[in-house]
Write a protein that holds these residues in place. Structure first.
Motif, PDB file in Angstrom:
ATOM      1  N   THR A 110      41.959  44.445  39.767  1.00 10.76           N
ATOM      2  CA  THR A 110      41.430  43.489  40.504  1.00 10.76           C
ATOM      3  C   THR A 110      41.438  44.672  41.417  1.00 10.76           C
ATOM      4  OG1 THR A 110      43.692  44.281  40.871  1.00 10.76           O
ATOM      5  CG2 THR A 110      43.662  42.437  40.496  1.00 10.76           C
ATOM      6  N   SER A 112      42.579  34.836  36.342  1.00  9.12           N
ATOM      7  CA  SER A 112      43.365  34.350  36.976  1.00  9.12           C
ATOM      8  C   SER A 112      44.038  35.462  38.402  1.00  9.12           C
ATOM      9  CB  SER A 112      44.922  34.567  35.715  1.00  9.12           C
ATOM     10  OG  SER A 112      45.681  35.191  35.616  1.00  9.12           O
ATOM     11  N   ALA A 119      43.881  40.520  45.915  1.00 10.17           N
ATOM     12  CA  ALA A 119      44.200  41.172  47.389  1.00 10.17           C
ATOM     13  C   ALA A 119      46.227  41.428  46.966  1.00 10.17           C
ATOM     14  CB  ALA A 119      43.858  41.482  48.625  1.00 10.17           C
ATOM     15  N   THR A 120      46.495  39.927  46.708  1.00  9.01           N
ATOM     16  CA  THR A 120      47.702  39.590  46.132  1.00  9.01           C
ATOM     17  C   THR A 120      47.878  39.949  45.075  1.00  9.01           C
ATOM     18  OG1 THR A 120      47.123  37.365  47.838  1.00  9.01           O
ATOM     19  CG2 THR A 120      49.098  37.406  46.412  1.00  9.01           C
ATOM     20  N   THR A 173      41.691  37.793  39.674  1.00  9.62           N
ATOM     21  CA  THR A 173      40.857  37.966  40.225  1.00  9.62           C
ATOM     22  C   THR A 173      40.253  37.132  41.326  1.00  9.62           C
ATOM     23  OG1 THR A 173      39.163  37.098  38.716  1.00  9.62           O
ATOM     24  CG2 THR A 173      39.505  39.481  38.901  1.00  9.62           C
ATOM     25  N   ARG A 174      41.187  35.686  41.091  1.00 15.85           N
ATOM     26  CA  ARG A 174      41.151  33.979  42.389  1.00 15.85           C
ATOM     27  C   ARG A 174      41.609  34.885  43.888  1.00 15.85           C
ATOM     28  NH1 ARG A 174      43.355  31.237  37.549  1.00 15.85           N
ATOM     29  NH2 ARG A 174      41.391  29.743  36.295  1.00 15.85           N
ATOM     30  N   ARG A 175      43.190  35.601  43.207  1.00 15.33           N
ATOM     31  CA  ARG A 175      43.524  36.703  44.353  1.00 15.33           C
ATOM     32  C   ARG A 175      43.322  38.527  44.096  1.00 15.33           C
ATOM     33  NH1 ARG A 175      46.669  31.590  44.933  1.00 15.33           N
ATOM     34  NH2 ARG A 175      46.423  30.087  46.197  1.00 15.33           N
TER      35      ARG A 175
END
Length: 697
Positions: free
Chosen positions: A661, A359, A365-366, A361-363
Motif C-alpha cells: 500500500t 483488496s 491509506a486506510t 489497494t482499494r483503500r
C-alpha cells in the motif's frame, strides 16, 4: 557448428565441475567441521568484555597458584531439621571429597539459623582450566555427596553451574541440527508436493552447514574469535533457514524459466541472472548486519558476528553454485509430478496474494494507517518486559546447581552463599581487606590465595545473590576499592558487567546496522525512499515482536526475567533477515517498473509472483528459529520466539499489506531520486489489476 558444440560441452561440463569442487571441499574441510563443538566456550567470563572488572579477576585467578579454581557448595537439607546422623553423613562425605581431590582449604560447615541446612563451600584448583577436568570433578563430587531417607544433598556453586551449562550446550548443536532439519524437511515436502525435489535444497543446506562449521573453526584458530554455544546454535539456524529461503526463491524462478527455455542449463542461467542480485543483496544485508556486531563490547556478541556471517555466506555460495548445478544435472524430472514443460503455461488460478494485494489497494491509506497502528499497539507490550533474568532463572528445566542455589537463598537470607571475589595487589592486600569488611552490606571478608603479585579475597554480602541490595554492595566495593588498584569480580559481578555492556552495545550497534543495511539497499534499489520505507517497516516489526514477547514471557511462559542480550540480537536478526523479504518484493517491483508497468500494476505483479515464495520462505525461517524455543535455556527460547514472531509479522502483514500500500500511495516517488521516479504516469489497464497466479514455489 563449432560454437554449438562448445556450448553443449560447457552445459555438460560446468555442473559436473561445480559438484566435483564441492565434493573435494567437503572431503578436505569436513574433518574441521567435526571440531567445531570442541572450541565452544560457555563460561560466563567468556561472554564478558575484556575491560570489565570481572574479566580481570578471572584472568588474575588463572595466574594464582593452581590456576583457576572450581568452586562448589555442598548443601545438606532436611525440612524438619538436620539430625545427628545427617551431620555425621555430611562430615563423612566431605572428608571423602577431601581425600579424593586436592582442595584449596579444608571445607568448613556453616549451619542455617533454623538448623535445617548445612552448607560446605568446596574449592579446588586441581581441574585448572580444562573443561572436561572441571566437569569430571563436579560429577565426582556429586557421586560422593548423596542423600536419602529424607536428607536432600545438592551440589551447587559456580563450578556446578558451569558444568550444568556445558551439558546443555554440549548436546545443543546435534539436537538443534536434527530438529531444524526435521522441521525444514516437513515444510519443503508440503511446499513442493514432490517426493524428490525437497531432498535437493535440504542436502545442499546440510553441505553448507558443514562448511560453515569448518569456517567457524578456522576463525577461532586463526583469529581467536570467541565461539559460544549460543553463537554456534544461531549459526546452524541461520545456515538452514537463510539457505532454504534462497533455495525457495531460486527454484521458483528456475521453474518459471523452464517453461521459456528448452535446456535446463539455459533456464538456470536466466534464473540466476534474474534473482541473483536479490539473493546477493539479501545475504549481504544479513552479513553486514552481523559484522556490525564486531563493534560489540561483549566477547559473545562480537564473536557471533563473524560466526554468523560465515554461516550466511556458506548458505549463499552453496545455494548459488551447488544447488543450481545439482538441479541442472537432474533436469526437469526432479519436479515430478508437477513437471514444468517447455512452452507450457502455468495453470491459471486466482492468487491469494494477488487477492490480498487487490483488496489492500482499494483503500491503501486506510490499510497503511491501520497496519501501522496495530504494530504500534503491539510494541507497547515492551513495557511489560521484566528486568534482566537471574542465573537461577536462566534454565527452563532447573538443574541441580539451580535448586541448590535456591535452597541456599531460602535458608540463608542473612548471608550470601556466593562470594564476591576481590583481587588486591599484594602490597595493599591488608588495606583492601579492611576496607572491604567496612563496606556496607558486607557480612564477611576472608583472604585466600596469593601469587603473581595479587591476593584473592572472598567477600560475602549480607543479602542473597543477584538482588538489588547485592548489586549496591558490589558497586560500593568497586567505588571504595578501585583507588587501591583492586578488581571486584565473581559470578554476581559478571552479571552486572554483562548487563552494562549490553546497554552500551545497543547504543553503538543499532545505528551501525541501520546504516550498513541502508547502504546496501540504496545500491540495489537505486533509490533513497524505498530503502527508508523498508527500514522503517522492519524496525516497526522488531518493536511489535518484542512487545508480543513482553505480553507472553512472564504471564504465559512464566519466565522471571529477560535475557540482557535479547533486544540487541533480535534487532540485528530481524532487521537483517526482515529486509530480505522486502528485497525479494521490491526488486521484482523494480523489474516490472523498468519494463514500463505503472506503480499499482508493478506492485500487484510483484506481490503475485513473489508472494508465495516469500510466504514459504517466511514460514520456513520462522519455523527454524522457533526450534530454539524447544531448548532448555530461557535466553535462547526468548530469542527464538521474538525472531519467529517477527518474521511472520513481516511476511504476512508488512510485505503483503504495508509495503504494497505504501508503494501504491507513493507511486513513482518510491524510486526517488532515480530515473524511475521521473517516468511519466499512465493509467494501468483493467487486466493488470486482476493478475493471475504464477507457479507455486
Amino acid at each position: 557448428m563449432g560454437d554449438a558444440r562448445t556450448s553443449a560441452r560447457r552445459r555438460r561440463a560446468v555442473p559436473w565441475a561445480v559438484v566435483g569442487l564441492w565434493l573435494a571441499a567437503l572431503v578436505l574441510l569436513g574433518p574441521l567441521a567435526g571440531k567445531f563443538a570442541d572450541i565452544q566456550q560457555n563460561r560466563a567470563v567468556d561472554y564478558l568484555p575484556d575491560s570489565a572488572d570481572s574479566t580481570q579477576v578471572a584472568r588474575i585467578q588463572d595466574e594464582l597458584p593452581g590456576g583457576e579454581s572450581t568452586d562448589l557448595v555442598l548443601v545438606y537439607h532436611r525440612g524438619g531439621g538436620l539430625t545427628d546422623t545427617d551431620r555425621r553423613t555430611a562430615a563423612e562425605q566431605v572428608a571423602e571429597v577431601r581425600g579424593a581431590y586436592d582442595l584449596a582449604a579444608a571445607p568448613r560447615g556453616v549451619a542455617s539459623e533454623d538448623g535445617s541446612t548445612l552448607m560446605y563451600p568446596v574449592s579446588s584448583t586441581q581441574p585448572g582450566q580444562d573443561e572436561e577436568a572441571r566437569d569430571a570433578f563436579v560429577d565426582g563430587v556429586r557421586d560422593i555427596a548423596e542423600g536419602g531417607g529424607g536428607l536432600s544433598v545438592e551440589v551447587g556453586g559456580p563450578g556446578a553451574l558451569n558444568t550444568d551449562m556445558n551439558k546443555v550446550f554440549g548436546t545443543l548443536d546435534a539436537t538443534l541440527l536434527l530438529a531444524t532439519l526435521g522441521v525444514v524437511t516437513v515444510l519443503l515436502v508440503l511446499i513442493y508436493r514432490s517426493p524428490f525435489l525437497w531432498l535437493v535444497p535440504l542436502a545442499v543446506a546440510g553441505v553448507a552447514a558443514a562448511m560453515a562449521m569448518a569456517a567457524g573453526y578456522g576463525l577461532h584458530e586463526l583469529f581467536d574469535v570467541t565461539v559460544t554455544g549460543q553463537s554456534g546454535g544461531v549459526m546452524t539456524v541461520l545456515v538452514l533457514g537463510a539457505g532454504t529461503d534462497y533455495a525457495l526463491l531460486l527454484i521458483a524462478r528456475y521453474r518459471e524459466e523452464l517453461r521459456r527455455h528448452e535446456r535446463p542449463y539455459d533456464a538456470m542461467r536466466t534464473a540466476l541472472r534474474g534473482c541473483g542480485p536479490a539473493i546477493l543483496a539479501s545475504s549481504g544485508t544479513v552479513a553486514a548486519g552481523l559484522l556490525c556486531l564486531l563493534a560489540a563490547d561483549l566477547n559473545s556478541s562480537s564473536g557471533m558476528g563473524p560466526v554468523g556471517m560465515v554461516g550466511v555466506l556458506a548458505a549463499l555460495v552453496a545455494m548459488t553454485t551447488l544447488l543450481p548445478a545439482v538441479l541442472v544435472l537432474l533436469g526437469r524430472r526432479v519436479f515430478w509430478p508437477l513437471i514444468p514443460a517447455f512452452g507450457s503455461e502455468p495453470k491459471a488460478r486466482r492468487s491469494l496474494f494477488a487477492a490480498m494485494g487487490t483488496s489492500a489497494t482499494r483503500r491503501p491509506a486506510t490499510v497503511l494507517v491501520g497496519g501501522a497502528a496495530l504494530l504500534g499497539a503491539l510494541a507497547l507490550g515492551t513495557l511489560n518486559l521484566s528486568g534482566s533474568i537471574k542465573q537461577e532463572d536462566s534454565f527452563t528445566e532447573r538443574p541441580e546447581s539451580i535448586t541448590a542455589m535456591q535452597t541456599l537463598a531460602r535458608e540463608y537470607p542473612e548471608r550470601s552463599s556466593r562470594p564476591v571475589t576481590v583481587m588486591a595487589p599484594d602490597d595493599r592486600a591488608d588495606d583492601v581487606l579492611g576496607r572491604a569488611r567496612a563496606t556496607d552490606g558486607v557480612a564477611e571478608a576472608v583472604p585466600g590465595r596469593s601469587g603473581a603479585g595479587w591476593t584473592e579475597i572472598a567477600v560475602f554480602a549480607t543479602v542473597p545473590p543477584e538482588t538489588p541490595a547485592e548489586t549496591r554492595t558490589i558497586e560500593a566495593l568497586r567505588a571504595g576499592l578501585d583507588p587501591q588498584g583492586a578488581y571486584v569480580g565473581g559470578p554476581s559481578a559478571q552479571q552486572i558487567d554483562l548487563a552494562a555492556s549490553e546497554s552500551r552495545d545497543r547504543k553503538v550497534i543499532v545505528p551501525l546496522v541501520l546504516a550498513a543495511v541502508f547502504v546496501i539497499l540504496v545500491g540495489l534499489l537505486r533509490s533513497l525512499v524505498a530503502p527508508l520505507l523498508l527500514l522503517a517497516a522492519v524496525v516497526a516489526v522488531w518493536g511489535a515482536a518484542l512487545g508480543i514477547g513482553g505480553l507472553v514471557f512472564e504471564p504465559v511462559f512464566g519466565f522471571a526475567g529477560t535475557d540482557p542480550g535479547l533486544g540487541l540480537l533480535s534487532f540485528v536478526f530481524l532487521v537483517a533477515l526482515g529486509v530480505d523479504y522486502g528485497i525479494f518484493l521490491l526488486h521484482r517491483m523494480r523489474e516490472e517498473s523498468v519494463r514500463g508497468a505503472e506503480p499499482e500494476s508493478a506492485a500487484l505483479t510483484a506481490l503475485r509472483t513473489t508472494g508465495g515464495v516469500i510466504a514459504s520462505a517466511g514460514v520456513v525461517l520462522a519455523a527454524t528459529f522457533a526450534v530454539l524455543t524447544t531448548l532448555p535455556m530461557v535466553g535462547l527460547v526468548e530469542l527464538g520466539f521474538v525472531i519467529a514472531v517477527g518474521v511472520l509479522l513481516d511476511t504476512f502483514l508488512v510485505r503483503t499489506y504495508l509495503v504494497t500500500t505504501a508503494s501504491v500511495l507513493l507511486k513513482r516517488r518510491m524510486w526517488w531520486p532515480g530515473r524511475l521516479s521521473r517516468a511519466p504516469e499512465r493509467t494501468a489497464p483493467p487486466q493488470e489489476r486482476e493478475p493471475v497466479a504464477a507457479d507455486a514455489p
